[in-house]
Scaffold this motif. Structure first.
Motif, short mmCIF file in Angstrom:
data_model
loop_
_atom_site.label_atom_id
_atom_site.label_comp_id
_atom_site.label_asym_id
_atom_site.label_seq_id
_atom_site.Cartn_x
_atom_site.Cartn_y
_atom_site.Cartn_z
N UNK A 185 -2.01 7.76 34.33
CA UNK A 185 -2.37 6.46 33.76
C UNK A 185 -2.96 5.52 34.80
N UNK A 186 -2.74 5.80 36.10
CA UNK A 186 -3.37 4.99 37.15
C UNK A 186 -4.70 5.57 37.58
N UNK A 187 -5.30 6.47 36.76
CA UNK A 187 -6.65 6.97 37.00
C UNK A 187 -6.77 7.74 38.30
N UNK A 188 -5.86 8.72 38.53
CA UNK A 188 -5.95 9.57 39.73
C UNK A 188 -5.82 11.03 39.31
N UNK A 189 -6.85 11.65 38.70
CA UNK A 189 -6.67 13.01 38.15
C UNK A 189 -6.57 14.10 39.21
N UNK A 220 0.76 8.84 37.45
CA UNK A 220 -0.47 9.06 38.20
C UNK A 220 -1.65 9.19 37.26
#
Lengths: 130, 269, 84
Positions: C50-54, C48
């Protein structure tokens, strides 16, 4: 370069599907209630991961950025650059709701399994005839 | 292996193969395109737009603006689903109370000393996440979950009788949860009541001035964006989450003697 | 090549999560199965990020690596530990 990225992202999506299949097998075929509970949490996590992967995007140069503005924009060009580089924020909002609701249902399930054991004496669905 | 296990395994493998075939050949839509969907473009355009305040939410963080302003009613009902689950858990264990007057047991003194050092740090980090949820990734649920982890550490290292001694009974935790919910309700109808008393129109969950109504919550605080209603929602949601989830964990930690009084032994088949 | 590095890391984490899921479903000792499930949740949290969903990472870490294994271990203590 872009075809390699597509291949890797498709493989990540296929790994989520394999996780769904394995955890569903765990829910149906294993006789213990606690094992079914653990496999159910893995199943709901994998389905949420689908939605987050759909929100990803590709930019012409470099890697996309998060959906947060680093500072208040001073001109319209700043806003246009932000819109052309950020990932999709709508699936993240939906998955946030889904995670919290999943936590609520799982806590209730744990309470039910505890009372089931106290009443019937075993947590195996093959030994108890209701 | 039984025959039913093999049949389930084979059908799950066929499901995985079929879905993978559909995805590789683009049947469920393209993965990672260059252009976003029009809804996402519209939300990203209007999340902080000082030139068109009538459509905007005035918060630099897009995900928090969608959760509490653009789709605020979804989040309101999700909070009530969490509340219903906690009420169901209380109804399952009704009649059980923590034993009064017993001196607290708990783990050894090494564990207690190190927990005394670590737990306040986790509480402060969780509160900081809840405070700046409108400027940077964070928010109500994130801060509340962090603080719940700290409270369960305290409940395990010391014991739940320690909570009883410090006057944090089950009824008080439920009252904290209800105070959080009341704060959410008050903040969401604040502008509506103001418009009824002073004349004019307003909407529920209204943040910034809209086409028909000129009332708005404050959008700047000294020199930082405050994003109006989002700040107050984050605060009340973190209070509600810490009360509800700690109550759930303490109910699951009750001892055997107290539970036997309400269930009364087994009636095995 | 260096801008594909995040996607390659996510690919490796996804493969590790498949192994962890299979081991969690096969295991007979429930305590070890909970440990494997927490390992799978850690791999998902890395994906998550690395898929830009902080925002999702900040909710998923305390819930799936903190509270859910905790209540599962409380459940194992009060019921049985070995399957069948």
């Amino acid at each position: 370069m872009s075809s390699a990225t597509t291949f890797l992202l498709t493989t990540i999506m296929i790994s989520f599907i394999i996780n769904i299949a394995i955890s569903l097998y765990g829910v149906f075929a294993k006789p213990s209630l606690v094992k079914k509970f653990i496999a159910l949490t893995i199943f709901s996590d994998s389905v949420n991961s689908f939605a987050i992967l759909i929100g990803f995007r590709r930019t012409p140069l470099g890697y996309p950025s998060i959906a947060v503005m680093p500072s208040p924009p001073q001109s319209v060009e700043d806003l246009k650059r932000f819109v052309s580089e950020a990932v999709d924020p709508v699936p993240q909002a939906l998955v946030l709701t889904a995670v919290v609701i999943g936590l609520a249902v799982n806590m209730f399930l744990v309470g039910l399994i505890m009372l089931y054991y106290k009443y019937y004496g075993s947590t195996s669905t093959r030994r108890v005839k209701i | 292996m039984r025959l039913s296990d093999i049949a389930i395994g084979v059908s799950m493998a066929m499901l995985a193969l079929l879905l993978s075939y559909l995805i590789v050949y683009g049947g469920l839509g393209p993965i990672a395109t260059l252009n976003l969907r029009p809804l996402a473009v519209s939300f990203l355009n209007y999340t902080y737009n000082p030139w068109k305040i009538v459509y905007s939410a005035m918060s630099p963080e897009a995900v928090t603006a969608i959760v509490w302003d653009f789709r605020g009613l979804d989040t309101y009902f999700e909070t009530s689903v969490l509340f219903i689950a906690i009420v169901g858990l209380i109804a399952l264990f009704r009649g059980a109370n923590v034993v009064q007057g017993v001196s607290s047991k708990g783990l050894s003194i090494i564990v207690k000393t190190s927990t005394k050092l670590v737990a306040p740090l986790i509480l402060v980090a969780g509160a900081s996440l809840a405070f700046h949820g409108h400027l940077s990734p964070g928010g109500g649920f994130q801060g509340g979950s962090f603080m719940t982890v700290a409270m369960t550490l305290l409940a395990i290292a010391f014991s739940i009788e320690f909570f009883q001694q410090k006057k944090l009974t089950l009824n008080r935790l439920l009252a904290i949860r209800c105070i959080g919910l009341l704060a959410i309700v008050v903040v969401s109808v604040y502008l509506l009541v103001k418009a009824v008393l002073l004349g004019g129109y307003a909407y529920i969950f209204q943040n910034m001035p809209r086409i028909n109504s000129p009332y708005s919550m404050p959008s700047w605080f000294l020199d930082r964006p405050l994003a109006g209603i989002l700040f107050f929602f984050n605060l009340s949601e973190s209070i509600a989450v810490i009360g509800g989830l700690t109550l759930g964990v303490v109910l699951l930690l009750l001892r055997e003697e107290e539970l036997k009084a309400i269930i009364g032994g087994g009636e095995h088949e | 090549m260096s801008e594909m590095l995040p996607v390659i890391m996510a690919f490796v984490a996804a493969l590790i999560s498949i192994v962890a899921t299979w081991l969690a479903v096969q295991e007979r000792d429930m305590l070890i199965a909970t440990l494997f499930s927490a390992l799978q949740s850690t791999c998902y949290a890395l994906i998550y990020y690395l898929l830009m969903a902080p925002d999702i990472v900040l909710v998923y870490l305390p819930v799936s690596v903190g509270i859910l294994p905790l209540i599962t271990i409380i459940l194992i203590k009060k019921t049985e530990r070995y399957e069948e």
